[in-house]
Design a protein around this motif. Structure first.
Motif, PDB file in Angstrom:
ATOM      1  N   VAL A  65      45.117  79.643  67.360  1.00 19.08           N
ATOM      2  CA  VAL A  65      46.105  78.832  68.081  1.00 19.08           C
ATOM      3  C   VAL A  65      45.653  78.581  69.518  1.00 19.08           C
ATOM      4  CG1 VAL A  65      48.445  78.881  69.051  1.00 19.08           C
ATOM      5  CG2 VAL A  65      48.078  79.386  66.655  1.00 19.08           C
ATOM      6  N   VAL A  66      45.114  79.593  70.172  1.00 22.91           N
ATOM      7  CA  VAL A  66      44.634  79.428  71.546  1.00 22.91           C
ATOM      8  C   VAL A  66      43.486  78.416  71.583  1.00 22.91           C
ATOM      9  CG1 VAL A  66      43.512  80.576  73.497  1.00 22.91           C
ATOM     10  CG2 VAL A  66      45.445  81.669  72.348  1.00 22.91           C
ATOM     11  N   ALA A  67      42.553  78.531  70.665  1.00 20.08           N
ATOM     12  CA  ALA A  67      41.430  77.591  70.609  1.00 20.08           C
ATOM     13  C   ALA A  67      41.928  76.170  70.323  1.00 20.08           C
ATOM     14  CB  ALA A  67      40.421  78.033  69.553  1.00 20.08           C
ATOM     15  N   SER A  68      42.897  76.064  69.442  1.00 18.16           N
ATOM     16  CA  SER A  68      43.472  74.766  69.117  1.00 18.16           C
ATOM     17  C   SER A  68      44.153  74.157  70.344  1.00 18.16           C
ATOM     18  CB  SER A  68      44.477  74.915  67.976  1.00 18.16           C
ATOM     19  OG  SER A  68      45.181  73.720  67.774  1.00 18.16           O
ATOM     20  N   ALA A  69      44.946  74.957  71.038  1.00 19.41           N
ATOM     21  CA  ALA A  69      45.643  74.470  72.242  1.00 19.41           C
ATOM     22  C   ALA A  69      44.641  74.033  73.297  1.00 19.41           C
ATOM     23  CB  ALA A  69      46.563  75.554  72.793  1.00 19.41           C
ATOM     24  N   ARG A  70      43.629  74.847  73.502  1.00 18.98           N
ATOM     25  CA  ARG A  70      42.603  74.509  74.495  1.00 18.98           C
ATOM     26  C   ARG A  70      41.938  73.175  74.129  1.00 18.98           C
ATOM     27  NH1 ARG A  70      40.047  79.210  74.472  1.00 18.98           N
ATOM     28  NH2 ARG A  70      38.553  78.466  72.950  1.00 18.98           N
ATOM     29  N   VAL A 109      43.153  70.684  72.191  1.00 18.56           N
ATOM     30  CA  VAL A 109      44.096  69.569  72.319  1.00 18.56           C
ATOM     31  C   VAL A 109      44.292  69.196  73.782  1.00 18.56           C
ATOM     32  CG1 VAL A 109      46.537  68.925  72.045  1.00 18.56           C
ATOM     33  CG2 VAL A 109      45.289  69.957  70.137  1.00 18.56           C
ATOM     34  N   PHE A 110      44.495  70.194  74.640  1.00 20.01           N
ATOM     35  CA  PHE A 110      44.709  69.896  76.057  1.00 20.01           C
ATOM     36  C   PHE A 110      43.441  69.370  76.724  1.00 20.01           C
ATOM     37  CE2 PHE A 110      48.326  73.020  75.642  1.00 20.01           C
ATOM     38  CZ  PHE A 110      49.314  72.048  75.716  1.00 20.01           C
TER      39      PHE A 110
END
Length: 177
Positions: free
Chosen positions: A35-40, A42-43
């Motif tokens: 999730v952290v990698a995904s958020a990073r 996307v942002f």
């Protein structure tokens, strides 16, 4: 995003991605890391697209309208992603939350800087560029609002972008003489 953070397993992620669970674990130690990698990711993509449009020609209003048109035309509203992140935040470490917030903040800072520059040039009158940036981002979320039936309430992305900018500009624009 379809099932929410809590109910999704890495088995489900692997199945949807068409890879083995071992392949997912090779890249991510657990669901939180994914999730952290995904958020990073996307942002970072949002920051790159925002930076490119802010660096373009035209007034700040025109450049922000171009950003709004792109965001409002996305097939999956970022409000759904935001909801997923909020759910995940209840279970993430302080370090993971900080990393996600920093990635998100880089997008907000770009927009804040654009408001600051426009203020310096006399294009807008606002006492707080950070507040203006958050207002702009919040208005994009409003533009992606869904009705009870799940359909977008504002289906014409271009028209909605212009209406949102008219609304925002009425509060920060210099009155015409």
């Amino acid at each position: 995003m379809e099932y929410g953070y809590r109910s999704v397993t890495l088995d489900m992620v692997a199945d949807r991605a068409g890879v083995t669970k071992a392949a997912v674990y090779y890249h991510f130690r657990d669901k939180a890391a994914l999730v952290v990698a995904s958020a990073r990711h996307v942002f970072d993509r949002a920051r790159q697209g925002t930076a490119a449009r802010l660096a373009g020609a035209g007034s700040l209003r025109e450049r922000l309208t171009a950003i709004a048109e792109v965001v409002l035309a996305l097939p999956q509203p970022f409000t759904a992603y935001d909801t997923l992140l909020h759910e995940a935040m209840l279970e993430l470490s302080a370090e993971a939350l900080s990393e996600m917030r920093q990635a998100q903040s880089r997008v907000t800072t770009l927009i804040e800087d654009a408001f600051t520059d426009a203020n310096r040039r006399g294009e807008i009158a606002t006492a707080d560029p950070l507040l203006a940036a958050h207002c702009f981002l919040a208005m994009l979320q409003v533009g992606q609002r869904r009705a009870v039936d799940g359909q977008l309430q504002f289906r014409d992305a271009r028209r909605t972008a212009h209406i949102l900018m008219d609304t925002l500009w009425a509060g920060i624009g210099r009155p015409s003489s």
